[in-house]
Design a protein around this motif. Structure first.
Motif, short mmCIF file in Angstrom:
data_model
loop_
_atom_site.label_atom_id
_atom_site.label_comp_id
_atom_site.label_asym_id
_atom_site.label_seq_id
_atom_site.Cartn_x
_atom_site.Cartn_y
_atom_site.Cartn_z
N LYS A 159 16.23 -12.55 55.25
CA LYS A 159 14.79 -12.07 54.98
C LYS A 159 14.25 -11.31 55.58
N ILE A 203 4.84 -9.16 50.64
CA ILE A 203 5.99 -9.21 49.75
C ILE A 203 4.86 -9.77 48.91
N THR A 231 1.90 -12.54 50.80
CA THR A 231 2.74 -12.58 52.06
C THR A 231 1.46 -11.33 52.75
N SER A 232 1.10 -11.54 53.58
CA SER A 232 1.82 -10.28 54.63
C SER A 232 1.28 -9.94 56.02
N GLN A 233 1.84 -9.24 56.88
CA GLN A 233 1.32 -9.71 58.57
C GLN A 233 1.71 -7.88 59.08
N CYS A 281 9.64 -6.91 59.24
CA CYS A 281 8.81 -8.06 59.49
C CYS A 281 9.55 -9.22 58.28
N THR A 282 9.38 -10.49 59.12
CA THR A 282 10.22 -11.46 58.88
C THR A 282 9.95 -12.34 57.78
N PHE A 283 9.73 -13.49 56.63
CA PHE A 283 9.18 -14.05 55.62
C PHE A 283 10.16 -15.03 55.26
N ASN A 289 8.84 -18.05 54.34
CA ASN A 289 9.98 -18.80 52.99
C ASN A 289 8.94 -18.06 52.25
N ALA A 290 9.84 -16.91 52.02
CA ALA A 290 9.84 -16.12 50.76
C ALA A 290 10.91 -16.49 49.89
N LEU A 317 7.78 -5.35 47.85
CA LEU A 317 8.37 -5.23 49.27
C LEU A 317 7.37 -4.12 49.90
#
Length: 686
Positions: free
Chosen positions: A470, A487, A495-497, A508-510, A512-513, A521
């Motif tokens: 992910k 995402i 969710t953004s970062q 970028c790492t997600f 909990n997606a 994305l």
């Protein structure tokens, strides 16, 4: 024996004596008829002549009972109701002491800190003290001692307060280590401190070695700072104490415990070098010298890359590079090959407390893209001018022929050919001029297209998604000043970062997606004042409805786990599922070793024999994919489940059910593809 009993014993003795008539003046020992008067009868009987023996027996039995009662009371544990332990606390040594008691067994002493809460220490037998590690005490603490004496609990509480007038202590205390060998500490005068106050700084290391500030910094004669040039005696953490004196009133103290690693301000990196080729520029550097030699992974670096001509515009690219990347960064060489500068600063890997910037280092060459356009324009204009000049000359020659026509002569084939040659040359010249003009327009348009393409071409390339980890990753081919990634998944909040960078790759790492329902994305970037956006649409490959459903896992007996799932409604007959699990995004993936089959031979469950040693920081991930000869099978994934979150219930889609079971300390995870809420059996909630 009660008095009533002794009255019954007296009664037969009394009646055995002769009765005399009361009127004759003889002594009478009457017997009372009512039970309530038997005690009185006893007293009357003691005065009779026959009561001597009964009195002796009575006294002997009473004394014997009293002696036995005294012995029983001596065998019981006794503690004075107002017994005091005389608890004392020494703030300089953080030692708590009390009076020792005989037959005292193990106990406990507690320091209740306003910020850190209760801090407990066990007390061994025959010990009458306990020593705490260094904590800040200027806010006051509460200390409690509890010991067991003769199997009875005895406790006492002591409240320690900061002596002195309120508001006289030093304030705004801070320290910083710089250049690896020097430290400055500073503080301000208390708001209620008298004019003659004087402060003193003492530093105590973890080894309990104390020293006073060797060189104070003064403000109007009052110590407001300290400079240390020798840090050799300091340890990883140290206790700092600022107390004061005054002729008018008592001065409160201020103390603090500081980790030197957290207050050290790192120098810029050493030996910054840049090597460029046709595609990129490799920036290298060395870690700075620090008070203690830390490994590379303990640092992070921030690179500020700017065009040399745009340093005053405020547009720059700030890139964070972690120390484990090898202290290097590949900067994509811009198409314009402009000259750039790079500055680097350092911070701790766990805390972005940045130090000073390094001196800028130039790399690249002067801008040549626009100069090529200028060269093209000059060449074409020169050709055009030459062509126009020739055209004008020929035109003038033709006009002169019209004004002064030649005298007609006998036709000569040779002269006629010369006239035809002049006309042909004129036509060729006109064509050359026209061709030069066309070439000019083409080159100008090509140069304009090149410039616009360089400006509008997105810097984002190689945008990819690792669906298992992910992780969304990409590269940048020129300077970007700001980047974000986001995402969007069905039924989940967006969710953004901000991305991280490692080995010239942004990611970028997600964790909990949930991706089995698909996701969109997006990467947004700003380059040279223009905004760019790239989207990646991810869909679950395979036939719709063929993936596994209703994934449920339970860990029991600490290291055993069972998982189960059901076939997808549209799964082909020969579908076969595989379950994979891992405990971190970059950890090893393990497949189920013992599958459970249904009547048709399809895998619908798994048993794990050994999960290994668990940790509260573990993140658990599960993935069920499948294979079939008829069609591709969709996968089913789950969000990360962290160890400390066990026992919490999360209502989302796909649904997660986490249950903490006792006494086997097991937890339950339930994953469903249903679009609605989660319904949990009541028995699972016990």
């Amino acid at each position: 024996m009660s008095l009533v009993g002794w009255g019954a014993l007296c009664y037969p003795l009394c009646v055995s004596t002769p009765h005399h008539h009361p009127e004759a003046g003889t002594t009478v020992c009457p017997v009372e008829e009512k039970a309530g008067l038997r005690e009185l009868a006893l007293l009357r009987c003691l005065g009779s002549p026959g009561s001597l023996l009964a009195t002796v027996v009575l006294l002997s039995m009473v004394l014997d009972s009293a002696w036995l009662l005294t012995q029983e009371q001596q065998d019981l544990p006794t503690v004075k109701p107002n017994a005091s332990l005389n608890v004392k606390f020494d703030p300089q040594t953080t030692k708590l002491t009390w009076d020792c008691r005989e037959n005292a067994s193990s106990g406990e002493c507690v320091l209740i800190h306003k910020e850190k809460g209760p801090i407990k220490k066990k007390v061994k037998d025959s010990e009458c003290q306990c020593t705490f590690q260094d904590y800040s005490l200027h806010g006051g603490v509460t200390l409690t001692v509890e010991v067991h004496v003769n199997q009875r609990r005895l406790s006492e509480m002591l409240v320690y307060t900061n002596p002195g007038r309120e508001g006289t202590a030093a304030q705004n205390f801070s320290c910083v280590i710089y250049d690896a060998d020097f430290m400055n500490c500073s503080w301000a005068k208390g708001r209620a401190a008298p004019d003659d106050v004087q402060y003193f700084l003492y530093i105590r290391s973890k080894k309990r070695i104390e020293r006073e500030c060797p060189r104070y910094l003064k403000d109007s004669g009052t110590h407001v700072g300290c400079h240390l040039q020798d840090l050799s005696g300091l340890t990883s953490y140290n206790y700092f104490l600022v107390n004061g004196t005054s002729q008018e009133t008592g001065i409160q103290f201020f103390d603090s415990v500081l980790l030197l690693k957290e207050i050290e301000q790192y120098n810029p990196p050493d030996n910054i070098t840049v090597q460029c080729n046709e595609s990129h520029c490799l920036i290298r550097w060395e870690k700075p010298r620090t008070r203690q030699p830390w490994p590379n992974r303990e640092f992070q670096y921030q690179l500020d890359i700017q065009r040399r001509r745009d340093t005053s515009s405020g547009r720059s690219q700030l890139i964070v590079v972690f120390g484990d990347s090898g202290n290097r960064y590949n900067f994509p060489k811009p198409g314009s090959k402009a000259k750039h500068t790079v500055k680097i600063r350092t911070a701790d890997a766990r805390k972005a407390h940045w130090g000073a910037w390094s001196q800028p280092v130039e790399f690249g060459s002067e801008e040549t893209g626009s100069s090529l356009v200028h060269i093209y324009v000059l060449v074409v204009l020169g050709t055009l001018v030459c062509g126009l000049t020739l055209g004008c000359l020929f035109k003038r020659f033709l006009k002169s022929h019209r004004l002064f026509p030649p005298v007609p002569q006998i036709k000569d084939k040779l002269n006629d050919n010369h006239q035809v040659d002049h006309e042909v040359q004129l036509q060729i010249c006109s064509m050359v001029v026209l061709l030069d003009f066309v070439i000019l327009l083409v080159l100008l348009n090509s140069a304009r297209s090149t410039v616009l393409a360089g400006e509008k071409e997105s810097p984002i390339v190689n945008l990819t998604l690792d669906s298992r980890k992910k992780i969304l990753s990409w590269n940048s081919r020129r300077i970007v000043t700001q980047q974000t990634c986001a995402i969007v998944t069905p039924l989940d909040p967006d969710t953004s970062q901000e991305p991280q960078v490692r080995n010239d790759t942004y990611f970028c790492t997600f964790p909990n997606a949930v991706l089995h329902r698909g996701a969109t994305l997006t990467v947004n970037a700003t380059s040279e004042g223009q905004d760019f956006s790239h989207q990646l649409a991810f869909s679950n490959p395979g036939k719709e409805g063929s993936g596994a459903q209703d994934l449920s896992c339970i860990i029991y007996n600490v290291r055993l786990m069972n998982c189960s799932w059901t076939r997808g409604p549209a799964a082909p007959a020969d579908v076969q599922y595989q379950l994979y699990s891992w405990t971190s995004l970059h950890g090893n993936v393990s497949e189920c070793s013992h599958y459970v089959l249904d009547s048709a031979g399809t895998r619908v469950g798994c048993h794990f024999d050994e999960l290994g040693e668990g940790h509260t920081t573990d993140d658990y991930f599960f993935l069920v994919n499948g294979t079939s000869s008829d069609s591709d099978i969709q996968f089913l994934d789950s969000p990360s489940v962290n160890g400390p979150s066990l026992g919490k219930t999360v209502n989302r889609s796909p649904c997660i059910r986490l249950l903490l079971c006792q006494p086997s300390a097991s937890w339950h995870l339930h994953l469903s593809q249903g679009s609605g809420g989660c319904v949990f059996p009541q028995q699972d909630l016990h």
